[in-house]
Scaffold this active site. Structure first.
Site: not given
Ligand code: AP5
Length: 219
Positions: A15, A90, A129, A162, A173
């Site tokens: 994402k 979410r 990552r 991270r 997660r």
């Molecule tokens: P990346 O693009 O970083 O993946 P992502 O989907 O963004 O993963 P996140 O871990 O950031 O998602 P998340 O939803 O768990 O975390 P968030 O920060 O929102 O890609 C991952 C890796 O794969 C990278 O190394 C990239 O290079 C590689 N890659 C990407 N695409 C590829 C491809 N096509 N082919 C090969 N490699 C590829 O949330 C963190 C925490 O915050 C949550 O756990 C929660 O506690 C809190 N939080 C955030 N939002 C909320 C909410 N709305 N409500 C409540 N709590 C929340």
């Protein structure tokens, strides 16, 4: 009319990687709820301290706190053309709150791309990552490595992993995603907004497909 796009997908689906490309291409504000929490955490704000107690365990920050934070973010001037939401909503409560928020200004979501990736790939992606703390660019040690290991190509920032990418937190997660976030797939499908994208393909191929699908919805 403003344009709002919600990127849906499990942790590690890509994402954040795709949001950077798409927001820039479509000239939209990129709003990542996770990034806003991490920024608050770095600045040791009250919101950051509260969020940490949830993020470190791999569980969601409470809905009321998250919704208020996004509501304030959407009021900023860079959202004049709309926004690309990454990681929000979410939960069904957050999704309904977003609908109500947009209704107030006669706006609505135009498209919800769902990046679908199998669980074994998610784990491999999250464990490899690396992120630049200066510009936020996301690398992967095998799939998208920097030219010099450990250093950002754009600004020479020293890449970091991270805290919540530890194996046990990653599994939590992913479990939380299936329990609390995956019902949104059906929620948006019923509204006719969902487009499913195969997230196993290369980063460039996924970007291309996402842009095609988003543009089709705009026609
Ligand atoms: P990346 O693009 O970083 O993946 P992502 O989907 O963004 O993963 P996140 O871990 O950031 O998602 P998340 O939803 O768990 O975390 P968030 O920060 O929102 O890609 C991952 C890796 O794969 C990278 O190394 C990239 O290079 C590689 N890659 C990407 N695409 C590829 C491809 N096509 N082919 C090969 N490699 C590829 O949330 C963190 C925490 O915050 C949550 O756990 C929660 O506690 C809190 N939080 C955030 N939002 C909320 C909410 N709305 N409500 C409540 N709590 C929340």
């Amino acid at each position: 009319m403003k344009r709002y796009i919600v990127l849906l997908g499990p942790p590690g689906a890509g994402k954040g990687t795709q949001a950077q490309v798409i927001a820039q291409t479509l000239n939209l504000a990129h709003i990542s709820s996770g990034e806003i929490f991490r920024e608050n955490l770095k600045n040791q704000t009250e919101l950051g301290k509260l969020a940490r107690t949830y993020m470190d365990r791999g569980v969601l920050v409470p809905d009321d706190v998250t919704i208020a934070m996004i509501e304030a973010r959407l009021r900023k001037a860079d959202c004049d053309e709309g926004a690309l939401l990454d990681g929000f909503p979410r939960t069904p409560v957050q999704a309904k709150a977003l609908d109500q928020l947009l209704e107030k200004t006669n706006d609505r979501i135009s498209c919800v791309p769902y990046i679908n990736v199998p669980e074994e790939t998610l784990i491999e992606r999250l464990s490899g990552r690396w992120t630049c703390p200066v510009c936020g660019y996301v690398y992967h040690e095998k799939n998208n490595p920097p030219a010099n290991p450990g250093v950002c190509d754009k600004d020479q920032g020293v890449l970091q992993q991270r805290e919540d990418d530890k194996a046990e937190t990653v599994q939590k997660r992913i479990d939380v995603y299936w329990q609390q976030t995956s019902p949104l797939i059906d929620y948006y499908r019923k509204m006719g907004l969902l487009v499913e994208v195969d997230g196993k393909r290369s980063i460039d191929e996924v970007s291309q497909q996402l842009l095609e699908e988003i543009n089709k919805k705009a026609d």
